[in-house]
Write an enzyme that holds these catalytic residues in place. Structure first.
Site, short mmCIF file in Angstrom:
data_model
loop_
_atom_site.label_atom_id
_atom_site.label_comp_id
_atom_site.label_asym_id
_atom_site.label_seq_id
_atom_site.Cartn_x
_atom_site.Cartn_y
_atom_site.Cartn_z
N GLU A 184 0.58 -12.90 4.77
CA GLU A 184 1.63 -12.31 3.92
C GLU A 184 2.95 -12.23 4.68
O GLU A 184 4.01 -12.55 4.13
CB GLU A 184 1.21 -10.90 3.47
CG GLU A 184 0.06 -10.92 2.48
CD GLU A 184 -0.49 -9.54 2.14
OE1 GLU A 184 -1.22 -9.44 1.15
OE2 GLU A 184 -0.19 -8.57 2.86
N LYS B 166 2.67 4.54 -4.88
CA LYS B 166 2.88 3.90 -3.57
C LYS B 166 4.24 4.25 -2.95
O LYS B 166 4.50 3.90 -1.81
CB LYS B 166 2.81 2.38 -3.74
CG LYS B 166 1.62 1.88 -4.57
CD LYS B 166 0.57 1.30 -3.73
CE LYS B 166 -0.59 0.70 -4.47
NZ LYS B 166 -0.38 -0.67 -4.86
N ASP C 194 0.84 -1.21 0.00
CA ASP C 194 0.00 0.00 0.00
C ASP C 194 0.87 1.25 0.00
O ASP C 194 0.49 2.26 -0.59
CB ASP C 194 -0.94 -0.03 1.21
CG ASP C 194 -1.85 -1.24 1.14
OD1 ASP C 194 -2.58 -1.35 0.14
OD2 ASP C 194 -1.81 -2.09 2.05
#
Ligand code: 5RP
Length: 219
Positions: free
Chosen positions: A104, A122, A85
């Site tokens: 993850e 990002k 993100d």
């Protein structure tokens, strides 16, 4: 002018160059990874299979007839490919926009090399404009939220979301994360936190950054 989706596709294609022959590889979660899975399907005969970081990615991999292994069956993952993100210049990340942060982090921990695929939006000087996701055991959510306020954040329960592990997500707004490693450790020590979406202790090793003039490979 390339769109964000076109930049995501460019990095997904570039990541194929890092996929070793005849190996099991780690596969992350999210819209950028979904494009990577599509690309991977085109070379699936060259790999043994994948370990997946979410039920959603598992379903996509299986739909392409890419064998999915349980992490406990696999001793070595040469690479893990996932999005982010936000990612800073030290390749520390905020992840968890798709609520898959815990699996993850586990799969990334096993992998020799974390390859982050991200578009230029990002790439930031300081993490924290994107609200920091935290996976929390449901009974601890009010306590954890109070502790996060003490750390200077504005916690918000992500409505209608249960993680693959049966937990809730708290998104923390308003953090200016100047010391990602320290903050990751502090938040992870709050009782009831499963893990936070800071990937600083296990940062990315390679960033494939999609830009208007091509894909940069940053280490
Ligand atoms: C999911 C994640 C994703 O990697 C992150 O949210 C980026 O997703 P996208 O590629 O859709 O922008 O951490 O938990």
């Amino acid at each position: 002018m390339l769109t964000q989706d076109q930049l995501k596709l460019a990095v997904a294609k570039k990541a194929l160059e890092f996929v070793p022959e005849d190996a099991v590889i780690g596969v992350g979660t999210g819209s950028t990874v979904n494009l990577f899975i599509e690309e991977l399907a085109g070379i699936k005969g060259r790999i043994k299979g994948a370990v997946s970081s979410s039920e959603a990615s598992t379903a996509r991999l299986k739909a392409h007839h890419i064998p999915v292994f349980d992490l406990n069956e696999v001793e070595k993952l040469p690479i893990y490919v996932d999005g982010a993100d936000e990612i800073n210049h030290h390749l520390h990340m905020i992840k968890g926009g798709g609520a898959a942060l815990t699996r993850e982090k586990i799969v990334a921990g096993v992998a020799d090399e974390f390859i982050c695929i991200a578009d230029e939006k990002k790439y930031v000087a300081m993490l924290g404009a994107f609200p920091l996701p935290i996976e929390v055991i449901p009974m601890a959510r009010s306590y954890v939220a109070r502790e996060l306020v003490r750390l200077g954040g504005h916690p918000e329960l992500r409505q209608g979301v249960t993680t693959d592990n049966g937990n809730v997500i708290i998104d923390v707004h308003g953090l200016q994360i100047m010391k990602p490693v320290e903050l990751e450790e502090t938040i992870n020590h709050i009782a009831g936190v499963v893990t936070c979406g800071l990937f600083a202790r296990r940062r990315a090793d390679v960033l494939l950054l999609g830009k208007q003039d091509g894909v940069d490979v940053l280490r």
